[in-house]
Design an enzyme around this catalytic site. Structure first.
Site, PDB file in Angstrom:
ATOM      1  N   ARG A 110       0.842  -1.202   0.000  1.00  0.00           N
ATOM      2  CA  ARG A 110       0.000   0.000   0.000  1.00  0.00           C
ATOM      3  C   ARG A 110       0.874   1.247   0.000  1.00  0.00           C
ATOM      4  NH1 ARG A 110       1.924   3.119   4.346  1.00  0.00           N
ATOM      5  NH2 ARG A 110       1.480   2.224   6.382  1.00  0.00           N
ATOM      6  N   CYS A 255       1.680  10.754   9.401  1.00  0.00           N
ATOM      7  CA  CYS A 255       2.679  10.289  10.375  1.00  0.00           C
ATOM      8  C   CYS A 255       4.049  10.294   9.701  1.00  0.00           C
ATOM      9  CB  CYS A 255       2.319   8.874  10.829  1.00  0.00           C
ATOM     10  SG  CYS A 255       3.533   8.164  11.962  1.00  0.00           S
ATOM     11  N   ARG A 293       4.382  -7.154  12.551  1.00  0.00           N
ATOM     12  CA  ARG A 293       3.068  -6.757  13.085  1.00  0.00           C
ATOM     13  C   ARG A 293       2.231  -8.010  13.299  1.00  0.00           C
ATOM     14  NH1 ARG A 293       0.962  -1.226   9.924  1.00  0.00           N
ATOM     15  NH2 ARG A 293       2.801   0.018  10.418  1.00  0.00           N
TER      16      ARG A 293
HETATM   17  P1  ADP Z   1      -1.451  -0.214   6.979  1.00  0.00           P
HETATM   18  O1  ADP Z   1      -0.734  -1.178   6.142  1.00  0.00           O
HETATM   19  O2  ADP Z   1      -2.520   0.407   6.193  1.00  0.00           O
HETATM   20  O3  ADP Z   1      -0.506   0.689   7.621  1.00  0.00           O
HETATM   21  P2  ADP Z   1      -2.456  -2.049   9.143  1.00  0.00           P
HETATM   22  O4  ADP Z   1      -1.225  -2.612   9.735  1.00  0.00           O
HETATM   23  O5  ADP Z   1      -3.457  -1.507  10.096  1.00  0.00           O
HETATM   24  O6  ADP Z   1      -2.234  -0.842   8.171  1.00  0.00           O
HETATM   25  O7  ADP Z   1      -3.120  -3.161   8.247  1.00  0.00           O
HETATM   26  C1  ADP Z   1      -4.347  -2.940   7.612  1.00  0.00           C
HETATM   27  C2  ADP Z   1      -5.029  -4.231   7.230  1.00  0.00           C
HETATM   28  O8  ADP Z   1      -4.296  -4.869   6.208  1.00  0.00           O
HETATM   29  C3  ADP Z   1      -5.137  -5.231   8.372  1.00  0.00           C
HETATM   30  O9  ADP Z   1      -6.384  -5.886   8.311  1.00  0.00           O
HETATM   31  C4  ADP Z   1      -4.045  -6.211   8.066  1.00  0.00           C
HETATM   32  O10 ADP Z   1      -4.273  -7.505   8.590  1.00  0.00           O
HETATM   33  C5  ADP Z   1      -4.103  -6.224   6.563  1.00  0.00           C
HETATM   34  N1  ADP Z   1      -2.870  -6.704   5.945  1.00  0.00           N
HETATM   35  C6  ADP Z   1      -1.638  -6.183   6.037  1.00  0.00           C
HETATM   36  N2  ADP Z   1      -0.756  -6.909   5.345  1.00  0.00           N
HETATM   37  C7  ADP Z   1      -1.447  -7.931   4.786  1.00  0.00           C
HETATM   38  C8  ADP Z   1      -1.110  -9.026   3.949  1.00  0.00           C
HETATM   39  N3  ADP Z   1       0.136  -9.212   3.511  1.00  0.00           N
HETATM   40  N4  ADP Z   1      -2.091  -9.884   3.582  1.00  0.00           N
HETATM   41  C9  ADP Z   1      -3.368  -9.698   3.993  1.00  0.00           C
HETATM   42  N5  ADP Z   1      -3.739  -8.682   4.776  1.00  0.00           N
HETATM   43  C10 ADP Z   1      -2.802  -7.803   5.170  1.00  0.00           C
HETATM   44  N1  ILO Z   2       1.153   6.963  16.420  1.00  0.00           N
HETATM   45  C1  ILO Z   2       1.435   5.583  16.651  1.00  0.00           C
HETATM   46  C2  ILO Z   2       1.632   4.818  15.349  1.00  0.00           C
HETATM   47  C3  ILO Z   2       2.884   5.166  14.604  1.00  0.00           C
HETATM   48  C4  ILO Z   2       3.195   4.407  13.348  1.00  0.00           C
HETATM   49  N2  ILO Z   2       2.043   3.879  12.727  1.00  0.00           N
HETATM   50  C5  ILO Z   2       1.222   4.455  11.867  1.00  0.00           C
HETATM   51  C6  ILO Z   2       1.679   5.559  11.085  1.00  0.00           C
HETATM   52  N3  ILO Z   2       0.109   4.037  11.696  1.00  0.00           N
HETATM   53  C7  ILO Z   2       2.675   5.471  17.519  1.00  0.00           C
HETATM   54  O1  ILO Z   2       3.346   6.482  17.707  1.00  0.00           O
HETATM   55  O2  ILO Z   2       2.951   4.361  17.998  1.00  0.00           O
END
Ligand code: ADP
Ligand code: ILO
Length: 357
Positions: A110, A255, A293
């Site tokens: 993303r 961020c 994560r």
């Molecule tokens: P972002 O990538 O937008 O920073 P998050 O860590 O909150 O945010 O993840 C957003 C969503 O994408 C969550 O539901 C997470 O489980 C899903 N996600 C992230 N990576 C993958 C992946 N490789 N395959 C499937 N789902 C994923």
């Molecule tokens: N503000 C939160 C998350 C930081 C990094 N993650 C983001 C951008 N979603 C923290 O300082 O832990």
């Protein structure tokens, strides 16, 4: 506002870098949108377990509060005040790794984007947020071929459908306490929504932490397919929506961890043995600049030995380098997992031999 009292166990980059001298220097400054230091640091003050603790209210925040943001940016990305960000989206430069079968469950890449000359989510008005929703969803509705799909506003979506989309990893959750204290959840759910193509391999989140999160994802480990779909989509959207971009910092994000490429390339990967050896697991992720994560996204836990592994740095490296770091690191993780599996197998055979002789 007076200099905040940070709890003794506070480990955020905000606690580390906001000295009382720096605080005094910045406390009365504000951007043209009226965004202040107090707003920029509120999330970190309210959430003492923050890793970072700051959000920008607009592109100008990175200049007005540069003495604080630059320290945090350098600490997180290793990118100094005199560095300049560069982009490279040429997929021919990727050294693609075919991951061994059975480890990588899905791949997602993303990027975050924000609309040029608009405040970021922490400082935006309800009318401006709605304007972005209208403009961007109209642009998305013109996409064709594999990217063709439909925009769904959160306002018109039942809780049940939202839950189903969240569980399937397609939609963002509401109520994130870090975003809440950054002012990013104001007027929820107005102006928020999700666009997705028919197969849900291409998605765009509107007005979550960033105004756009452009996402390409699919089952399995075909990184090149996921990356190329994303690049095509990013370029097409940018012909209609101008994005906030800085010659020094690349794409502007709420961020500071998302500046530059604003790209997070991740896999969901099953590592049941390595996850029993966290020291080794973390050593590999540190070597390859990876972030671990949980399976439901940031601030969640792993389930059944499945982790979300992604590039940690996004600024000062190109998009190709971000994806390459993830692929190289994931290959190393799979190698380590296979060795542990083999050792376990040998040990259990030795035990069996011992018992039967
Ligand atoms: P972002 O990538 O937008 O920073 P998050 O860590 O909150 O945010 O993840 C957003 C969503 O994408 C969550 O539901 C997470 O489980 C899903 N996600 C992230 N990576 C993958 C992946 N490789 N395959 C499937 N789902 C994923
Ligand atoms: N503000 C939160 C998350 C930081 C990094 N993650 C983001 C951008 N979603 C923290 O300082 O832990």
């Amino acid at each position: 506002m007076t200099y905040p009292e940070f709890p003794p166990n506070c480990t955020s980059l905000l606690c580390k870098h906001l000295s009382s001298e720096l605080f005094e220097m910045l406390k009365n400054k504000s951007t043209a949108n009226g965004f202040t230091l107090e707003q920029a640091i509120n999330s970190g003050l309210e959430n003492s377990d923050s890793e970072i603790g700051v959000y920008a209210g607009d592109a100008e925040s990175y200049d007005i509060f540069a003495e604080l943001f630059d320290k945090i940016i350098e600490d997180y990305h290793g990118f100094s005040h005199n560095d300049r960000h560069h982009s490279n989206l040429n997929f021919n430069d990727l050294k693609v790794k075919d991951f061994d079968e059975g480890y990588v469950l899905s791949t997602r890449i993303r990027v975050g984007r924000n609309v040029k000359n608009m405040p970021l989510g922490s400082a935006i008005s309800k009318a401006q947020r709605n304007e972005i929703e209208t403009k961007v969803s109209t642009a998305l509705n013109t996409l064709e071929g594999e990217l063709e799909g439909e925009y769904h506003s959160l306002l018109g979506m039942s809780k049940e459908i939202q839950e189903r989309l969240i569980e399937a990893h397609f939609l963002f959750k509401d109520g994130d306490r870090f975003l809440e204290h950054a002012g990013l959840n104001r007027d929820w759910p107005h102006g928020r929504g999700i666009y997705h193509n028919h197969d849900k391999t291409f998605l765009v989140w509107l007005n979550e932490e960033d105004q756009l999160r452009i996402i390409s994802m699919q089952q399995g480990g075909e990184v090149l397919e996921v990356f190329s779909r994303l690049v095509i989509a990013m370029k097409q959207i940018e012909t209609q929506i101008p994005f906030a971009y800085s010659e020094r910092l690349g794409y502007i994000s709420s961020c500071p961890t998302n500046l530059g490429t604003a790209m997070r390339a991740s896999v969901h990967i099953k590592l049941p043995n390595l996850s029993q050896n966290m020291e080794q697991f973390k050593a590999i992720t540190q070597k390859y600049f990876l972030q671990i994560r949980g399976v439901d996204g940031e601030h969640t836990q792993s389930k059944e030995g499945i982790f979300d592994i992604s590039n940690y740095r996004r600024l000062g490296i190109t998009e190709i380098e971000a994806v390459q770091e993830m692929m190289d690191g994931v290959t190393a993780l799979i190698e380590a997992e296979k060795n542990l599996e083999l050792m376990k197998h040998v040990e259990s055979n030795l035990d069996n031999d011992y018992l039967t002789h």
